[in-house]
Design an enzyme around this catalytic site. Structure first.
Site, PDB file in Angstrom:
ATOM      1  N   GLY A  35       0.788  -1.224   0.000  1.00  0.00           N
ATOM      2  CA  GLY A  35       0.000   0.000   0.000  1.00  0.00           C
ATOM      3  C   GLY A  35       0.820   1.274   0.000  1.00  0.00           C
ATOM      4  O   GLY A  35       1.860   1.386  -0.652  1.00  0.00           O
TER       5      GLY A  35
ATOM      6  N   ASP B  36       7.368  -3.940   9.237  1.00  0.00           N
ATOM      7  CA  ASP B  36       6.070  -4.573   8.984  1.00  0.00           C
ATOM      8  C   ASP B  36       6.009  -5.900   9.723  1.00  0.00           C
ATOM      9  O   ASP B  36       7.051  -6.502  10.019  1.00  0.00           O
ATOM     10  CB  ASP B  36       5.839  -4.800   7.485  1.00  0.00           C
ATOM     11  CG  ASP B  36       4.359  -4.735   7.122  1.00  0.00           C
ATOM     12  OD1 ASP B  36       3.614  -5.658   7.513  1.00  0.00           O
ATOM     13  OD2 ASP B  36       3.946  -3.768   6.465  1.00  0.00           O
TER      14      ASP B  36
ATOM     15  N   ASN C 298       2.638   4.634   9.438  1.00  0.00           N
ATOM     16  CA  ASN C 298       1.705   4.306   8.364  1.00  0.00           C
ATOM     17  C   ASN C 298       0.923   3.016   8.613  1.00  0.00           C
ATOM     18  O   ASN C 298      -0.135   2.812   8.021  1.00  0.00           O
ATOM     19  CB  ASN C 298       2.480   4.191   7.048  1.00  0.00           C
ATOM     20  CG  ASN C 298       1.611   3.760   5.900  1.00  0.00           C
ATOM     21  OD1 ASN C 298       0.781   4.512   5.405  1.00  0.00           O
ATOM     22  ND2 ASN C 298       1.779   2.506   5.471  1.00  0.00           N
TER      23      ASN C 298
ATOM     24  N   TYR D  72     -12.547   1.916  13.135  1.00  0.00           N
ATOM     25  CA  TYR D  72     -11.529   2.503  12.257  1.00  0.00           C
ATOM     26  C   TYR D  72     -11.621   4.028  12.268  1.00  0.00           C
ATOM     27  O   TYR D  72     -10.620   4.730  12.479  1.00  0.00           O
ATOM     28  CB  TYR D  72     -11.720   1.972  10.838  1.00  0.00           C
ATOM     29  CG  TYR D  72     -10.802   2.594   9.812  1.00  0.00           C
ATOM     30  CD1 TYR D  72      -9.488   2.166   9.677  1.00  0.00           C
ATOM     31  CD2 TYR D  72     -11.259   3.599   8.960  1.00  0.00           C
ATOM     32  CE1 TYR D  72      -8.645   2.728   8.727  1.00  0.00           C
ATOM     33  CE2 TYR D  72     -10.425   4.164   8.009  1.00  0.00           C
ATOM     34  CZ  TYR D  72      -9.124   3.731   7.895  1.00  0.00           C
ATOM     35  OH  TYR D  72      -8.291   4.296   6.956  1.00  0.00           O
TER      36      TYR D  72
ATOM     37  N   LYS E 181      -8.836   6.924  13.658  1.00  0.00           N
ATOM     38  CA  LYS E 181      -8.247   7.909  12.754  1.00  0.00           C
ATOM     39  C   LYS E 181      -8.569   9.333  13.204  1.00  0.00           C
ATOM     40  O   LYS E 181      -7.745  10.243  13.064  1.00  0.00           O
ATOM     41  CB  LYS E 181      -8.732   7.670  11.320  1.00  0.00           C
ATOM     42  CG  LYS E 181      -8.237   6.356  10.717  1.00  0.00           C
ATOM     43  CD  LYS E 181      -6.715   6.267  10.709  1.00  0.00           C
ATOM     44  CE  LYS E 181      -6.219   5.009  10.019  1.00  0.00           C
ATOM     45  NZ  LYS E 181      -4.737   4.926   9.986  1.00  0.00           N
TER      46      LYS E 181
ATOM     47  N   THR F  72      -5.452   0.529  -2.523  1.00  0.00           N
ATOM     48  CA  THR F  72      -4.421  -0.231  -1.822  1.00  0.00           C
ATOM     49  C   THR F  72      -5.020  -1.552  -1.340  1.00  0.00           C
ATOM     50  O   THR F  72      -6.247  -1.710  -1.293  1.00  0.00           O
ATOM     51  CB  THR F  72      -3.899   0.547  -0.602  1.00  0.00           C
ATOM     52  OG1 THR F  72      -4.973   0.682   0.351  1.00  0.00           O
ATOM     53  CG2 THR F  72      -3.397   1.930  -1.002  1.00  0.00           C
TER      54      THR F  72
END
Length: 305
Positions: free
Chosen positions: A28, A48, A96, A163, A167, A196
């Site tokens: 992504g 990651d 990220n 979510y 954010k 993505t």
């Protein structure tokens, strides 16, 4: 990436030679950002939980990798230590890594997914920023932290309660870091849904009416905005919104909200003390008037003559 504008090229030139840690770099936006920064002479530590991060790192010059779960204790301390051991210093942190919920919070049998989303989307970047700020202050280096938020944190999206809430919290956290500038700048990007794997593999996002109506945005546009947020020294505590067919726009409603709340609280305080003062003044005035209205005794009058 498609051809870059002169301003993006200038921003990349100003970042050349710096060391960046990028989380969620295996796919992504994180992967695309890593590829572009590597092309422009940055040194990268790619983070990651996905083991495929090793193959990406092997194909990018001046890069190293660390496979780690950012929700584990002291995870970002380990990331920073690895970067310092490999490159000797760090200039940029890109928070990220993130996930979206697979179904509505109110359809879930337990809190496992909720806890994971909060830990990865909000707690991990906050902790990474804490560790980064401590490092930048102790080393005396100037640094920048970039948080990947979402338009989902700016407008309620049904079925994606967890979510969107994380954010929104990340955007608010970013704004609260404004006072760290100029030595340390913390910014965020809040993109519309980009094409993505996070989106492609999530049926809730794919079924969202706006996505069905206008489609998905190119990741490259988001990456160009991320580069601006990293390089533009006029940005601190700011969030840049990104959408198709529009120039990135700095979010300002938090400034307006702060002014509204401050005015409200101040007005309330003034009203509170004004009421107290008025009460005190009224009692004092009544006392004075009462004294003036009270006739003096006869003997006192004769004495006064």
């Amino acid at each position: 990436m498609t051809s870059l504008s002169s301003s993006t090229e200038a921003h990349l030139a100003s970042l050349s030679g710096k060391v960046a840690i990028i989380t969620g770099a295996a796919s992504g936006l994180g992967k695309r950002l890593a590829e572009v920064l590597s092309e422009h002479n940055l040194k990268l530590l790619l983070i990651d939980i996905d083991p495929s991060i090793a193959s990406l790192s092997a194909n990018l010059p001046n890069s190293a990798h660390l496979t780690i779960d950012l929700c584990s204790p002291n995870a970002f301390d380990a990331c920073l230590a690895h970067a310092l051991q490999t490159f000797g210093g760090v200039d940029i942190i890109v928070n990220n890594a993130g996930i979206a919920n697979t179904c509505s919070l109110f359809s879930q049998e337990d809190d496992r997914e909720l806890s994971r989303i909060i830990d990865l989307n909000l707690k991990a970047p906050m902790d990474a920023t804490r560790v980064a700020v401590r490092y930048f202050r102790q080393s005396g280096r100037q640094g920048v932290v970039l948080n990947t938020a979402s338009v989902g944190g700016l407008m309620p999206i049904s079925l994606m309660e967890s979510y969107g809430t994380t954010k929104a919290g990340l955007i608010f956290f970013t704004a609260s870091c404004k006072a760290l500038a100029p030595q340390i700048r913390v910014n965020a990007v809040a993109p519309y849904f980009a094409d993505t794997p996070l989106v492609a593999n999530n049926r809730l996002v794919r079924s969202y009416p706006l996505v069905q109506q206008i489609g998905l945005m190119s990741p490259d546009k988001v990456v160009r905005t991320m580069i601006r947020a990293l390089a533009d020294k006029d940005l601190a505590g700011d969030t840049l919104m990104v959408a198709m067919g529009a120039k990135p726009e700095k979010l300002t409603f938090y400034d307006d909200l702060t002014m509204q709340v401050t005015t409200y609280i101040t007005k309330g305080t003034i009203n509170k003390y004004a009421a107290s003062f008025n009460s005190y003044f009224s009692r004092a005035l009544d006392s004075i008037l009462g004294y003036l209205r009270t006739p003096l005794p006869v003997e006192d009058i004769s004495k006064s003559d």
